[in-house]
Design an enzyme around this catalytic site. Sequence first.
Site, PDB file in Angstrom:
ATOM      1  N   GLU A 119       0.836  -1.204   0.000  1.00  0.00           N
ATOM      2  CA  GLU A 119       0.000   0.000   0.000  1.00  0.00           C
ATOM      3  C   GLU A 119       0.877   1.262   0.000  1.00  0.00           C
ATOM      4  O   GLU A 119       1.866   1.330   0.725  1.00  0.00           O
ATOM      5  CB  GLU A 119      -0.882  -0.018   1.259  1.00  0.00           C
ATOM      6  CG  GLU A 119      -1.832   1.176   1.344  1.00  0.00           C
ATOM      7  CD  GLU A 119      -2.634   1.170   2.649  1.00  0.00           C
ATOM      8  OE1 GLU A 119      -2.187   0.515   3.612  1.00  0.00           O
ATOM      9  OE2 GLU A 119      -3.692   1.819   2.694  1.00  0.00           O
ATOM     10  N   LYS A 196      -9.530   2.256  -2.125  1.00  0.00           N
ATOM     11  CA  LYS A 196      -9.715   1.705  -0.782  1.00  0.00           C
ATOM     12  C   LYS A 196     -11.136   1.994  -0.317  1.00  0.00           C
ATOM     13  O   LYS A 196     -11.519   3.153  -0.173  1.00  0.00           O
ATOM     14  CB  LYS A 196      -8.685   2.349   0.142  1.00  0.00           C
ATOM     15  CG  LYS A 196      -8.630   1.825   1.552  1.00  0.00           C
ATOM     16  CD  LYS A 196      -7.357   2.361   2.244  1.00  0.00           C
ATOM     17  CE  LYS A 196      -7.219   1.923   3.686  1.00  0.00           C
ATOM     18  NZ  LYS A 196      -5.870   2.266   4.212  1.00  0.00           N
ATOM     19  N   CYS A 233      -5.766  -2.657   2.225  1.00  0.00           N
ATOM     20  CA  CYS A 233      -5.499  -2.564   3.670  1.00  0.00           C
ATOM     21  C   CYS A 233      -6.710  -2.815   4.581  1.00  0.00           C
ATOM     22  O   CYS A 233      -7.129  -3.947   4.730  1.00  0.00           O
ATOM     23  CB  CYS A 233      -4.851  -1.215   3.982  1.00  0.00           C
ATOM     24  SG  CYS A 233      -4.053  -1.213   5.624  1.00  0.00           S
TER      25      CYS A 233
END
Lengths: 384, 384
Positions: A119, A196, A233
């Site tokens: 990430e 995300k 994540c």
Amino acid sequence: MAGADWQSLEQCLEKYLPLADLQEVKRILYGSDTRRLDLPERAFEAARQCDFDLQGYAFPAAEEQIRHPRLLRVGLVQHRIPLPAKTPVAEQVSTIHRRIEAIVEVAAMCGVNIICFQEAWTMPFAFCTREKLPWTEFAESAEDGLTTRLCQKLAKKHGMVVISPILERDHDHGDVLWNTAVVISNSGAVLGKTRKNHIPRVGDFNESTYYMEGNLGHPVFQTQFGKIAVNICYGRHHPLNWLMYSINGAEIIFNPSATTGNLSESFWPIEARNAAIANHCFTCAINRVGEEHFPNEFTSGDGRKAHKDFGYFYGSSYVAAPDGSRTPGLPRNRDGLLVTELDLNLCRQMNDLWSFKMTGRYEMYARELAEAVKPNYSPHIVKE
Amino acid sequence: MAGADWQSLEQCLEKYLPLADLQEVKRILYGSDTRRLDLPERAFEAARQCDFDLQGYAFPAAEEQIRHPRLLRVGLVQHRIPLPAKTPVAEQVSTIHRRIEAIVEVAAMCGVNIICFQEAWTMPFAFCTREKLPWTEFAESAEDGLTTRLCQKLAKKHGMVVISPILERDHDHGDVLWNTAVVISNSGAVLGKTRKNHIPRVGDFNESTYYMEGNLGHPVFQTQFGKIAVNICYGRHHPLNWLMYSINGAEIIFNPSATTGNLSESFWPIEARNAAIANHCFTCAINRVGEEHFPNEFTSGDGRKAHKDFGYFYGSSYVAAPDGSRTPGLPRNRDGLLVTELDLNLCRQMNDLWSFKMTGRYEMYARELAEAVKPNYSPHIVKE
């Protein structure tokens, strides 16, 4: 201890357990045995010279009559941030670029078809500081930023799909930032991007200071090697996020992450692996490595004194398979490249065996969830 | 080996690892250290006499200003089927009843407030045979069957909530069968029942020969000690099932199961624990123990010759906490009672810390799922 001085679970178990017990422990912890992959000696030599760990494994599937095996190799890259965070931004980025270029060269020697970086791979994970400059200067256009152009070059040179998670500057929508993964085809073309979907507000991870929840839904990218998705994540804590990528057809879901030992290390072996089991797909969990120190002190919302470091990013990247097995993890304390050969036929084989999609009753859940989000929802509680 | 001759992961690690490494391995595998609970010596003595394993642990929570700690003790019971499957049904049931009564006595000595037995606890798991008689004779009314009446007696005697998963005969709806858990209040009253929401069609587990998917939704039972739900067996593979119990307010979700080593042992430490993390609640995974042999041979849909045994039920019952920690497992090869003290305040504390509900975007998922189940749904796939 949660720090750098303990290499890995696997190394410890292999050092102390007698072989028969080790096999039983691995069966329970890791599922059916994962075969070691024969990687070329020159790849190991290059990895030694560049000082990163290189490991290779293979997940077999049963032979079928109609479909040929659908073999491909994925590469997971974990790395520490090489220069201090106070170094000029452009210098930091170009140093990381060179480092990753070198690792990708080794991945190419190992026959990797799809590679994924960690990430926000071009920058220190500076969101804990809540400062804007200079950190927001690491943001780039997903379509034609310096980093995307590097990845296009690498993709074309090596015939490799590249997944490049960056801090994105969205020039077409008010110059806002996003936490984004750019997917570059092995042709070198930008295939698309994904964002995300879930943004943490946990301790040092107050990322909504910088960017909000992704607005691109759950796209799956059809590559020459298979259908892939990227769950960035904190999205790994949300089972519905994995599920929607899977419902859209993902056979491999990458999970580029940045997470520290005191926060999440006991979650790490659980979540991506549960997602592989529950969704009959492969999952690839990638975490960064090492400590990052920032020029100005900051606090972490936990009563500790102000400090300049973030905690320890524990690496431990791994691949989990739909049959519940997984590879060992990369080390907790070294840069690394994990090469894993997958036979994607295993996904449908597990889907047919376990049938979680067939037995999933999604219609009922769509209805129940739609009810549950209503402001006047009354939970189903039975009282005496 | 997957059989009876290997006791447990914990016993093996404790035997071979040096203390410092053991601590690090446990931190990664089990999260923050779980305190041993001081149980009375007479309880251990009784457990020795009855030949079952007794272990006790406690999960602490942080102190709060407004709420007192909400401490309670749960008891998880795993047991083998004591008599051969060819023994007359009534004799089998009454022998198991006596066995469980004895274990509940010990649970009472340990201060257990809520006890849960394994799936279909009064009978061998005969569904692999696909024969109806005599196995369907183990079915009972949830409201006033022999087993429910025994549990009511035990609940009242010990002031304990009893969760009793049985094969249910539904006299009011065409005499059909269900896989059901009856929840009995510590007052002795039947608080209600809940049914297995997802039915496997996996290898020897073709249970839809006997009963279908549960029709009671996701009820949560408000007991004097906290809000509880029961996710029976195969429902643990379905993240949405756990989620809906949690959305309805469950602080503890019990998962009474029956599952064998060759099938699921590498999934076992993952799924209930992932559910505890993802839903900010406690989960209690219970599996039966030992081998069960049936009078007539049957096949398992895996190409093996016809045989009379089911594979090895590996016990390993455990409790997982919302902070990602878990207790060690009960043995793989012995009957056992796992007593665990929970502070339910930990649920809201983890909800506030990790905020998976706040960041869950359920409205988006309700919408996406509703779309995805439509026959003409077109998955979101990006192509070059």
